[in-house]
Write an enzyme that holds these catalytic residues in place. Structure first.
Site, PDB file in Angstrom:
ATOM      1  N   CYS A   1       3.062  -0.894  -2.446  1.00  0.00           N
ATOM      2  CA  CYS A   1       4.406  -1.469  -2.564  1.00  0.00           C
ATOM      3  C   CYS A   1       5.146  -0.944  -3.802  1.00  0.00           C
ATOM      4  O   CYS A   1       5.607   0.197  -3.757  1.00  0.00           O
ATOM      5  CB  CYS A   1       4.339  -2.986  -2.506  1.00  0.00           C
ATOM      6  SG  CYS A   1       5.835  -3.663  -1.795  1.00  0.00           S
TER       7      CYS A   1
ATOM      8  N   HIS B   1       1.561  -3.827   2.722  1.00  0.00           N
ATOM      9  CA  HIS B   1       0.435  -4.435   2.017  1.00  0.00           C
ATOM     10  C   HIS B   1      -0.849  -4.410   2.850  1.00  0.00           C
ATOM     11  O   HIS B   1      -1.124  -5.362   3.598  1.00  0.00           O
ATOM     12  CB  HIS B   1       0.783  -5.875   1.637  1.00  0.00           C
ATOM     13  CG  HIS B   1       1.790  -5.977   0.538  1.00  0.00           C
ATOM     14  ND1 HIS B   1       1.442  -6.102  -0.787  1.00  0.00           N
ATOM     15  CD2 HIS B   1       3.131  -5.913   0.550  1.00  0.00           C
ATOM     16  CE1 HIS B   1       2.524  -6.136  -1.548  1.00  0.00           C
ATOM     17  NE2 HIS B   1       3.568  -6.019  -0.757  1.00  0.00           N
TER      18      HIS B   1
ATOM     19  N   GLU C   1      -3.673  -5.106   1.865  1.00  0.00           N
ATOM     20  CA  GLU C   1      -4.510  -6.258   1.471  1.00  0.00           C
ATOM     21  C   GLU C   1      -4.048  -7.531   2.158  1.00  0.00           C
ATOM     22  O   GLU C   1      -4.698  -8.581   2.064  1.00  0.00           O
ATOM     23  CB  GLU C   1      -4.496  -6.432  -0.050  1.00  0.00           C
ATOM     24  CG  GLU C   1      -3.322  -7.220  -0.622  1.00  0.00           C
ATOM     25  CD  GLU C   1      -1.997  -6.447  -0.615  1.00  0.00           C
ATOM     26  OE1 GLU C   1      -1.993  -5.273  -0.210  1.00  0.00           O
ATOM     27  OE2 GLU C   1      -0.976  -7.034  -1.004  1.00  0.00           O
TER      28      GLU C   1
HETATM   29  N1  LIG Z   1       5.803  -6.317  -3.326  1.00  0.00           N
HETATM   30  C1  LIG Z   1       6.249  -5.341  -4.141  1.00  0.00           C
HETATM   31  O1  LIG Z   1       5.492  -4.644  -4.836  1.00  0.00           O
HETATM   32  C2  LIG Z   1       7.758  -5.173  -4.237  1.00  0.00           C
HETATM   33  C3  LIG Z   1       8.154  -3.841  -4.834  1.00  0.00           C
HETATM   34  C4  LIG Z   1       9.590  -3.851  -5.353  1.00  0.00           C
HETATM   35  N2  LIG Z   1       9.786  -4.891  -6.352  1.00  0.00           N
HETATM   36  C5  LIG Z   1      10.553  -4.065  -4.184  1.00  0.00           C
HETATM   37  O2  LIG Z   1      11.139  -5.130  -4.067  1.00  0.00           O
HETATM   38  O3  LIG Z   1      10.699  -3.170  -3.368  1.00  0.00           O
END
Ligand SMILES: NC(=O)CC[C@H](N)C(=O)O
Length: 363
Positions: free
Chosen positions: A250, A334, A336
């Site tokens: 992410c 994600h 995970e």
């Molecule tokens: N869940 C995250 O790592 C979000 C990554 C980043 N803050 C976004 O909003 O794209």
């Protein structure tokens, strides 16, 4: 019986939704984002990626299974994604104050009060979400009538510095030493690494890990704008010169891309759900993924020696990248889960396999 204080959700375009408080009675401002997952509110509320955000749930009934115990295992909370509630506020339709679950410890309302996080119910979250989809995620505030506050844009701050740990911590004693750059890491990333014979060396977002003894690097998820994490990007660029395996998730995907020289941008309303379909490039394999992001990689700015690894089937945005010859890859979604579908957890096995192969070549 004291009269309940009038309270509303007010968006930066002036839209106002009057609601009822079931959390901590204090006005708060932030970025208003919606998520469509039907389960997993304890994991979402403790995901540091939501720092600064007021979370809107489209699924109508929230709270019916309460909040799990704060049991700790291997040094981290077993049922949460961090040690505390990170969201700035919660907006729902139907609050279930009665709850039932084998592992429930308290009600959602009591948990929000404990962490001083406001929560409103009786809001038409689907009508609100339609506004956010048409106009894009907006700034907003939960405002009690006798406690007016100004709007506040969390994305103007380095939220990672708020969400990251302050000192290095080590978990497990597995064979593979993984430096985990904590940009606001979700606990299930640590669990997935510990389950794969790793020792996890968790370091702060701005920690120079170049002198650490490690076999691979993991760049975690985290809140806010990836353009505010230039220290982390510089450390990743140093690590890339060692050719040791790297995986990111992410925000980690966005920081790895920026370290490679690509650009990132803000999506109109982001992807926050359990049902985002991604295509593994070069194949016809599609995976349903758990996502929570508001920024993305500008795929066309990837340098020659990098390529897209996954692409979103709905809107063709980038969902992951890999280096064409070195063991560096990351995903926007994600693997995970926690919560959501677990179909892509195999990517942790690929990261560990990259470490095994790197060590064999180095012998
Ligand atoms: N869940 C995250 O790592 C979000 C990554 C980043 N803050 C976004 O909003 O794209």
């Amino acid at each position: 019986m004291t009269k309940a204080r009038k309270v509303s959700l007010v968006l930066e375009d002036g839209t106002r939704f009057e609601g009822k408080s079931f959390g901590y009675d204090q006005s708060v401002a932030g970025e208003v984002v919606f998520y469509t997952a039907m389960t997993g509110y304890p994991e979402s509320l403790t995901d540091p990626s939501y720092t600064g955000q007021i979370l809107v749930s489209t699924y109508p009934m929230i709270g019916n299974y309460g909040v799990p115990t704060d049991l700790q295992k291997e040094g981290i909370h077993a049922h949460y994604e961090s040690h505390k509630v990170h969201i700035s506020g919660l907006i729902i339709s139907d609050y279930s104050s009665e709850y039932s679950h084998w592992n429930a410890m308290k009600s959602l309302g009591d948990w929000l009060k404990e962490w001083q996080v406001p929560g409103l119910y009786d809001i038409d979250t689907r009508a609100l979400t339609k506004i956010l989809r048409v106009k894009g995620s907006m700034l907003g505030k939960i405002e009690f009538e006798d406690e007016p506050i100004e709007l506040y844009d969390p994305n103007k701050e380095n939220l990672v510095a708020l969400a990251s740990i302050k000192e290095k911590e080590v978990y497990g004693n597995g064979e593979h030493k993984v430096v985990l750059v904590d940009c606001g890491v979700k606990n299930n990333i640590i669990r997935c690494l510990l389950d794969r014979n790793a020792t996890v060396i968790r370091v702060p977002w701005d920690y120079d890990f170049s002198n650490e003894d490690y076999d691979g690097i993991f760049i975690s998820n985290g809140p806010g704008d990836p353009a505010r994490c230039e220290t982390t990007v510089a450390n990743i660029q140093k690590a890339m010169r060692t050719d040791k395996p790297i995986m990111g998730i992410c925000l980690g995907n966005q920081l790895l891309a920026r370290a490679a020289g690509a650009e990132t941008y803000k999506l109109k309303f982001g992807h926050r759900s359990h049902n985002q379909p991604v295509l593994l490039t070069g194949t016809d394999r599609c995976f349903i993924t758990s996502q929570n992001h508001g920024y993305a990689i500008s795929q066309e700015t990837l340098p020659e020696d990098w390529e897209a690894l996954f692409v979103n089937v709905n809107d063709k945005t980038n969902e992951g990248i890999r280096h064409k010859t070195k063991p560096f890859f990351s995903t926007q979604f994600h693997p995970e889960a926690s919560s959501g579908p677990v179909d892509t957890e195999y990517l942790f096995d690929e990261f560990i396999q990259n470490i095994v192969e790197f060590k064999q070549k180095a012998q």
